[in-house]
Motif scaffolding. Sequence first.
Motif, mmCIF file in Angstrom:
data_model
loop_
_atom_site.group_PDB
_atom_site.id
_atom_site.type_symbol
_atom_site.label_atom_id
_atom_site.label_comp_id
_atom_site.label_asym_id
_atom_site.label_seq_id
_atom_site.Cartn_x
_atom_site.Cartn_y
_atom_site.Cartn_z
ATOM 1 N N ARG A 144 1.551 36.422 -11.351
ATOM 2 C CA ARG A 144 1.409 36.386 -12.813
ATOM 3 C C ARG A 144 2.753 36.160 -13.492
ATOM 4 N NH1 ARG A 144 -2.969 39.440 -14.854
ATOM 5 N NH2 ARG A 144 -1.987 39.263 -16.913
ATOM 6 N N TYR A 145 3.832 36.568 -12.869
ATOM 7 C CA TYR A 145 5.172 36.304 -13.377
ATOM 8 C C TYR A 145 6.130 36.139 -12.204
ATOM 9 C CZ TYR A 145 5.492 41.375 -12.815
ATOM 10 O OH TYR A 145 5.456 42.640 -12.312
ATOM 11 N N ASP A 146 7.372 35.779 -12.501
ATOM 12 C CA ASP A 146 8.335 35.395 -11.463
ATOM 13 C C ASP A 146 9.239 36.522 -10.994
ATOM 14 O OD1 ASP A 146 7.535 32.606 -11.819
ATOM 15 O OD2 ASP A 146 8.685 32.681 -13.691
ATOM 16 N N VAL A 147 9.660 37.364 -11.931
ATOM 17 C CA VAL A 147 10.692 38.367 -11.631
ATOM 18 C C VAL A 147 10.287 39.717 -12.217
ATOM 19 C CG1 VAL A 147 13.130 38.981 -11.895
ATOM 20 C CG2 VAL A 147 12.470 36.579 -11.717
ATOM 21 N N MET A 148 10.522 40.782 -11.446
ATOM 22 C CA MET A 148 10.228 42.131 -11.914
ATOM 23 C C MET A 148 11.498 42.985 -11.867
ATOM 24 S SD MET A 148 7.606 45.004 -10.326
ATOM 25 C CE MET A 148 8.631 45.334 -8.878
ATOM 26 N N PRO A 149 12.030 43.390 -13.024
ATOM 27 C CA PRO A 149 13.121 44.367 -12.998
ATOM 28 C C PRO A 149 12.529 45.752 -12.732
ATOM 29 C CG PRO A 149 12.565 43.847 -15.266
ATOM 30 C CD PRO A 149 11.697 42.977 -14.395
ATOM 31 N N SER A 150 13.232 46.562 -11.965
ATOM 32 C CA SER A 150 12.697 47.898 -11.671
ATOM 33 C C SER A 150 13.772 48.805 -11.101
ATOM 34 C CB SER A 150 11.541 47.798 -10.666
ATOM 35 O OG SER A 150 11.028 49.081 -10.346
ATOM 36 N N ASN A 151 13.594 50.092 -11.355
ATOM 37 C CA ASN A 151 14.313 51.105 -10.595
ATOM 38 C C ASN A 151 13.978 50.861 -9.117
ATOM 39 O OD1 ASN A 151 14.166 53.711 -9.025
ATOM 40 N ND2 ASN A 151 15.124 54.507 -10.865
ATOM 41 N N ARG A 152 14.985 50.822 -8.274
ATOM 42 C CA ARG A 152 14.775 50.500 -6.858
ATOM 43 C C ARG A 152 13.758 51.425 -6.190
ATOM 44 N NH1 ARG A 152 20.136 50.581 -3.823
ATOM 45 N NH2 ARG A 152 20.341 48.472 -4.660
ATOM 46 N N TYR A 153 13.879 52.719 -6.427
ATOM 47 C CA TYR A 153 12.975 53.661 -5.767
ATOM 48 C C TYR A 153 11.547 53.531 -6.277
ATOM 49 C CZ TYR A 153 17.223 55.790 -3.970
ATOM 50 O OH TYR A 153 18.422 55.999 -3.334
ATOM 51 N N VAL A 154 11.409 53.247 -7.569
ATOM 52 C CA VAL A 154 10.074 53.071 -8.147
ATOM 53 C C VAL A 154 9.402 51.846 -7.541
ATOM 54 C CG1 VAL A 154 8.786 52.580 -10.260
ATOM 55 C CG2 VAL A 154 10.661 54.243 -10.300
ATOM 56 N N ALA A 155 10.135 50.742 -7.465
ATOM 57 C CA ALA A 155 9.573 49.519 -6.884
ATOM 58 C C ALA A 155 9.166 49.743 -5.436
ATOM 59 C CB ALA A 155 10.598 48.387 -6.978
ATOM 60 N N GLN A 156 10.041 50.335 -4.657
ATOM 61 C CA GLN A 156 9.745 50.560 -3.246
ATOM 62 C C GLN A 156 8.559 51.504 -3.067
ATOM 63 O OE1 GLN A 156 13.523 51.837 -1.641
ATOM 64 N NE2 GLN A 156 14.215 49.732 -1.308
ATOM 65 N N TYR A 157 8.462 52.497 -3.934
ATOM 66 C CA TYR A 157 7.350 53.453 -3.849
ATOM 67 C C TYR A 157 6.007 52.746 -4.051
ATOM 68 C CZ TYR A 157 4.197 57.256 -5.192
ATOM 69 O OH TYR A 157 3.129 58.104 -5.285
ATOM 70 N N PHE A 158 5.892 51.958 -5.129
ATOM 71 C CA PHE A 158 4.615 51.310 -5.423
ATOM 72 C C PHE A 158 4.307 50.166 -4.453
ATOM 73 C CE2 PHE A 158 5.200 53.528 -9.464
ATOM 74 C CZ PHE A 158 3.926 54.092 -9.616
ATOM 75 N N LEU A 159 5.328 49.490 -3.971
ATOM 76 C CA LEU A 159 5.103 48.477 -2.943
ATOM 77 C C LEU A 159 4.592 49.115 -1.655
ATOM 78 C CD1 LEU A 159 8.260 46.267 -3.536
ATOM 79 C CD2 LEU A 159 5.878 45.498 -3.759
ATOM 80 N N LYS A 160 5.158 50.248 -1.319
ATOM 81 C CA LYS A 160 4.724 50.971 -0.125
ATOM 82 C C LYS A 160 3.290 51.451 -0.286
ATOM 83 C CE LYS A 160 6.245 54.725 2.941
ATOM 84 N NZ LYS A 160 7.269 55.791 3.129
ATOM 85 N N GLN A 161 2.938 51.941 -1.491
ATOM 86 C CA GLN A 161 1.572 52.394 -1.759
ATOM 87 C C GLN A 161 0.568 51.256 -1.559
ATOM 88 O OE1 GLN A 161 2.133 55.832 -1.763
ATOM 89 N NE2 GLN A 161 0.585 55.950 -3.354
ATOM 90 N N GLN A 162 0.981 50.043 -1.865
ATOM 91 C CA GLN A 162 0.094 48.882 -1.762
ATOM 92 C C GLN A 162 0.252 48.129 -0.445
ATOM 93 O OE1 GLN A 162 0.143 46.436 -5.348
ATOM 94 N NE2 GLN A 162 0.647 48.207 -6.612
ATOM 95 N N GLY A 163 1.063 48.661 0.461
ATOM 96 C CA GLY A 163 1.267 48.014 1.752
ATOM 97 C C GLY A 163 1.926 46.658 1.637
ATOM 98 N N ALA A 164 2.813 46.508 0.653
ATOM 99 C CA ALA A 164 3.387 45.197 0.361
ATOM 100 C C ALA A 164 4.913 45.164 0.431
ATOM 101 C CB ALA A 164 2.920 44.737 -1.012
ATOM 102 N N LEU A 165 5.514 46.091 1.142
ATOM 103 C CA LEU A 165 6.977 46.110 1.227
ATOM 104 C C LEU A 165 7.541 44.815 1.806
ATOM 105 C CD1 LEU A 165 7.795 49.746 2.429
ATOM 106 C CD2 LEU A 165 8.668 48.651 0.368
ATOM 107 N N ASP A 166 6.799 44.196 2.720
ATOM 108 C CA ASP A 166 7.286 42.980 3.363
ATOM 109 C C ASP A 166 6.972 41.713 2.576
ATOM 110 O OD1 ASP A 166 4.576 43.082 3.743
ATOM 111 O OD2 ASP A 166 4.617 42.433 5.837
ATOM 112 N N GLN A 167 6.353 41.873 1.402
ATOM 113 C CA GLN A 167 5.984 40.707 0.602
ATOM 114 C C GLN A 167 6.934 40.463 -0.572
ATOM 115 O OE1 GLN A 167 1.745 40.620 -0.448
ATOM 116 N NE2 GLN A 167 1.348 42.092 1.200
ATOM 117 N N VAL A 168 7.877 41.362 -0.751
ATOM 118 C CA VAL A 168 8.790 41.301 -1.906
ATOM 119 C C VAL A 168 10.219 41.510 -1.429
ATOM 120 C CG1 VAL A 168 9.440 42.472 -4.049
ATOM 121 C CG2 VAL A 168 7.028 42.064 -3.543
#
Length: 254
Positions: A179-203
Amino acid sequence: MSHSIKARILATTVLSIGVFAALPASADALRMVALSFPPLIYDDGGKPAGIAYEIVTEAMKKAGHTISVEIMPWARALDTVKEGGADAIFTAYKTPEREQFLNYSTEVLVPQVVSFFVTKDSTITFDGDLTKLGKAKIGVVNQISYGSVIDEAIKSGVLASVEKSNDSDSNVKKLLSGRYDVMPSNRYVAQYFLKQQGALDQVKELTPEVQSIPSYIAFTKARDTAKLRADFDAGVAAMKANGSYQQILDKFAR
């Protein structure tokens, strides 16, 4: 009284003194307040959890303190600790206004590193110049601050194409779906939600980081909390020295 009985009493007294001397001094229960901000602090089935919660709990435990944490809206949390209804608040950025009523720790509780994240196959790069991302579509969470650098870039129009989400979970899903190109985020917040969605290796996280903002625990000035602050600083310093601080960070990231 016989000599042997006196000797046994003396030995028992010395043993008792040794036991009490080994116990933490002035153990007590402290009330703290915080905003829900996974994975730093959040409600996990009715109990507080998260990076900051574990660090604060462990650091204060070393001085004999136990803590209870009530998660509430940020404005209410600030008012509560300002009025002395709570002993401390975390995680808090340091500002001159807040220093009027908060006694900040010297040790940083958690460094809030803000970076840009893109999908693994993205060709977008970042060299520290925000103007080069001017044509990229940026995804943010509504009403969330990303630090002065990104906030000002959005406000001034340097980052002109911005799409807003209601929460971090939705924001991550939109990045993954393109839906968009770039996501700014607190590093820990991004990693937490990516991990919750099983997508750490996709970003992937772009380097360099945009900004590192130290956040602290801060104690009320409604009463003398200098000893509590000193206890926390000593506890966290010990945790950083023995590696347990980093272990907590790693547990909630990758």
